[in-house]
Design an enzyme around this catalytic site. Sequence first.
Site, PDB file in Angstrom:
ATOM      1  N   ASP A 293     -40.786 -14.399  -0.069  1.00 27.75           N
ATOM      2  CA  ASP A 293     -39.579 -14.157  -0.860  1.00 27.75           C
ATOM      3  C   ASP A 293     -38.377 -14.626  -0.046  1.00 27.75           C
ATOM      4  O   ASP A 293     -38.480 -14.883   1.157  1.00 27.75           O
ATOM      5  CB  ASP A 293     -39.457 -12.662  -1.175  1.00 27.75           C
ATOM      6  CG  ASP A 293     -38.377 -12.336  -2.213  1.00 27.75           C
ATOM      7  OD1 ASP A 293     -37.915 -13.263  -2.910  1.00 27.75           O
ATOM      8  OD2 ASP A 293     -38.007 -11.157  -2.319  1.00 27.75           O
ATOM      9  N   HIS A 294     -37.257 -14.751  -0.704  1.00 27.57           N
ATOM     10  CA  HIS A 294     -35.981 -15.010  -0.041  1.00 27.57           C
ATOM     11  C   HIS A 294     -35.204 -13.701   0.062  1.00 27.57           C
ATOM     12  O   HIS A 294     -34.990 -13.022  -0.938  1.00 27.57           O
ATOM     13  CB  HIS A 294     -35.152 -16.029  -0.828  1.00 27.57           C
ATOM     14  CG  HIS A 294     -35.745 -17.403  -0.844  1.00 27.57           C
ATOM     15  ND1 HIS A 294     -35.701 -18.212  -1.953  1.00 27.57           N
ATOM     16  CD2 HIS A 294     -36.393 -18.104   0.113  1.00 27.57           C
ATOM     17  CE1 HIS A 294     -36.293 -19.367  -1.679  1.00 27.57           C
ATOM     18  NE2 HIS A 294     -36.719 -19.315  -0.424  1.00 27.57           N
ATOM     19  N   TYR A 467     -34.825 -12.080  -5.254  1.00 28.32           N
ATOM     20  CA  TYR A 467     -35.713 -12.012  -6.415  1.00 28.32           C
ATOM     21  C   TYR A 467     -36.479 -13.319  -6.630  1.00 28.32           C
ATOM     22  O   TYR A 467     -36.567 -13.831  -7.741  1.00 28.32           O
ATOM     23  CB  TYR A 467     -34.944 -11.613  -7.677  1.00 28.32           C
ATOM     24  CG  TYR A 467     -34.149 -10.338  -7.536  1.00 28.32           C
ATOM     25  CD1 TYR A 467     -34.602  -9.289  -6.740  1.00 28.32           C
ATOM     26  CD2 TYR A 467     -32.930 -10.175  -8.179  1.00 28.32           C
ATOM     27  CE1 TYR A 467     -33.873  -8.119  -6.597  1.00 28.32           C
ATOM     28  CE2 TYR A 467     -32.189  -8.994  -8.040  1.00 28.32           C
ATOM     29  CZ  TYR A 467     -32.669  -7.977  -7.251  1.00 28.32           C
ATOM     30  OH  TYR A 467     -31.949  -6.809  -7.105  1.00 28.32           O
ATOM     31  N   HIS A 468     -37.044 -13.831  -5.522  1.00 31.50           N
ATOM     32  CA  HIS A 468     -37.836 -15.061  -5.577  1.00 31.50           C
ATOM     33  C   HIS A 468     -39.245 -14.837  -5.017  1.00 31.50           C
ATOM     34  O   HIS A 468     -39.718 -15.616  -4.177  1.00 31.50           O
ATOM     35  CB  HIS A 468     -37.149 -16.176  -4.782  1.00 31.50           C
ATOM     36  CG  HIS A 468     -35.784 -16.515  -5.249  1.00 31.50           C
ATOM     37  ND1 HIS A 468     -34.857 -17.154  -4.442  1.00 31.50           N
ATOM     38  CD2 HIS A 468     -35.152 -16.305  -6.434  1.00 31.50           C
ATOM     39  CE1 HIS A 468     -33.732 -17.312  -5.106  1.00 31.50           C
ATOM     40  NE2 HIS A 468     -33.885 -16.802  -6.319  1.00 31.50           N
ATOM     41  N   PRO A 469     -39.966 -13.798  -5.424  1.00 27.14           N
ATOM     42  CA  PRO A 469     -41.318 -13.605  -4.897  1.00 27.14           C
ATOM     43  C   PRO A 469     -42.248 -14.724  -5.349  1.00 27.14           C
ATOM     44  O   PRO A 469     -42.101 -15.270  -6.446  1.00 27.14           O
ATOM     45  CB  PRO A 469     -41.727 -12.249  -5.474  1.00 27.14           C
ATOM     46  CG  PRO A 469     -40.943 -12.124  -6.735  1.00 27.14           C
ATOM     47  CD  PRO A 469     -39.627 -12.783  -6.443  1.00 27.14           C
TER      48      PRO A 469
END
Length: 559
Positions: A293-294, A467-469
């Site tokens: 994630d980020h 919110y980049h899983p």
Amino acid sequence: MQDTDYIIVGAGSAGCVLANRLTEDRDVRVCLIETGPADRSWMLQMPAAFSRPLLNDRFNWAYRTAPEPYMNNRRMDCPRGRVIGGSSSINGMCYIRGHAEDYNRWSVETGDSEWSYAHCLPYFRKSNTRLAGADDYHGGDGPLVVTTGPCENPLFQAFIEAGVQAGYGRTQDLNGYRQEGFGSMDMTVNNGVRWSTSKAYLNPARPRENLEIIHRALVNRVIFEGNRAVAIEYSQNQNVRSIRCDREVIVCGGVINSPQLLNLSGVGRASHLEQIGVPCVVDLPGVGENLQDHLEVYVQHRCKQPISLYPALKFTTQAAVLLQWKFSKRGWGTSNHFEAGAFIRSRAGVKHPNLQYHFFPVAANYDGRAPAKDHGFQAHVGPMRPTSRGYVRTLSSDPSKPPEIRFNYMEMENDRREMRDGIRLTREIFAQEAFDPFRAEELAPGPEAQTDAELDAFVRAKSESAYHPSCTCKMGTDEMAVVDSQGRVHGTENLRVVDASIMPSIVSGNLNAPTIMMAEKLADRIRGREPLAPSDAPFHIVESWKERQREFDPDRSVG
């Protein structure tokens, strides 16, 4: 039991694309099944309302992580779309593709040269209509309409100019020839309305007689005969039903739900499946592993001039914004307000940008909570290619029970270093002349946070997911790979995964655009079509990347 050709599990960023493309073949029957409701609510349509779905579980799985051991044991939010359109219906609408070198890396990681940038770019173009105009990097007739931020608020221009003054380049298109630098951002907005994959892909396909859509239905498992996927079982209105398919089950549940569904169906690490009481069909130890994630922090300042979006945080203003948007599709409601951004490198020797900026002309959390009590502005900054790895672990054979999610954010020193570098470089950018008319005191991290230990403590306490899983069912050929380079689940027949979970590694940017590209590309594979011809469009790498941290000032660098 109903019959169809393809079952698509999940009507999200990938599922809606596949539903559209597969039903272009009139002799193919497709059933698309989604747990969530329809996407009719105004809060899913007005771009400025993107924080609303994040505050409850009406359209959102509203997952929370297990205590994160390197983040003060905080349980952190992990929202995922539970609605037609999936996360494309609740995200921040930033249209960012990542860097060309991300896809060149994928071609190595997957062992398939057709995941290189040259082979992916044609599918970005196919999916995309950029209202600023078609070129070698953007299409002119794709379903996904993309608007370029007008950057009319002077704070946006101050951010871009400050980046140039600090020695970084300017880019006219963060998704075009040059990613590195400061410029305006694109958003998935069309005529002032969120342009989710539901709008872009599913709505045009709805009238087709060969498409069936089932929503408000929870898929319990994939049914196998031997190792061949033949059906799915789902629950709806307290009834359990099945649908049989003649060709494939395509799982598009996303990075959390796809590995959980594979586990519930008997695909995963055999010892773990035994623990939760699920008979093993295929022993695949990589299912749910490799979670990436980020993470980002906000560097915030109070603004000296009353020009920020601070008034929009007040209820009375929000009501006026909603009414103006509803009746005229004009005003503050038509933008996500992430209209300017940047990609930079944190130190010399990094070949392509490893830090991303989203600039926001107000000091407030992404989900709208805990706003500052005055005019302000902020930059969201975080590492693009983190080295920390987590997992998604199914805890029960009951499909309604959420899995355990742990990202292990900031476990690795490299990630901590890049975050510290990002904060320090952001402070330098905000100190440039372009911000002199606007910059008041620093609100976060605050002037008292200066040393490595102090910045690390701030990150542990205040950073949030972007919110980049991704990457929990990764493509590849090694022992931890879950699918091959066409999304087919190893050791099975007629079972495929197509969503952000199959990324072998996270890309350097937001994930919605790459997920749509992947679905477009794999749709051609599923249909047996010849892939689009590779592009020869060039991409930019700063020539002095080995020696300089930034393009025009070799003497100022961090680390």
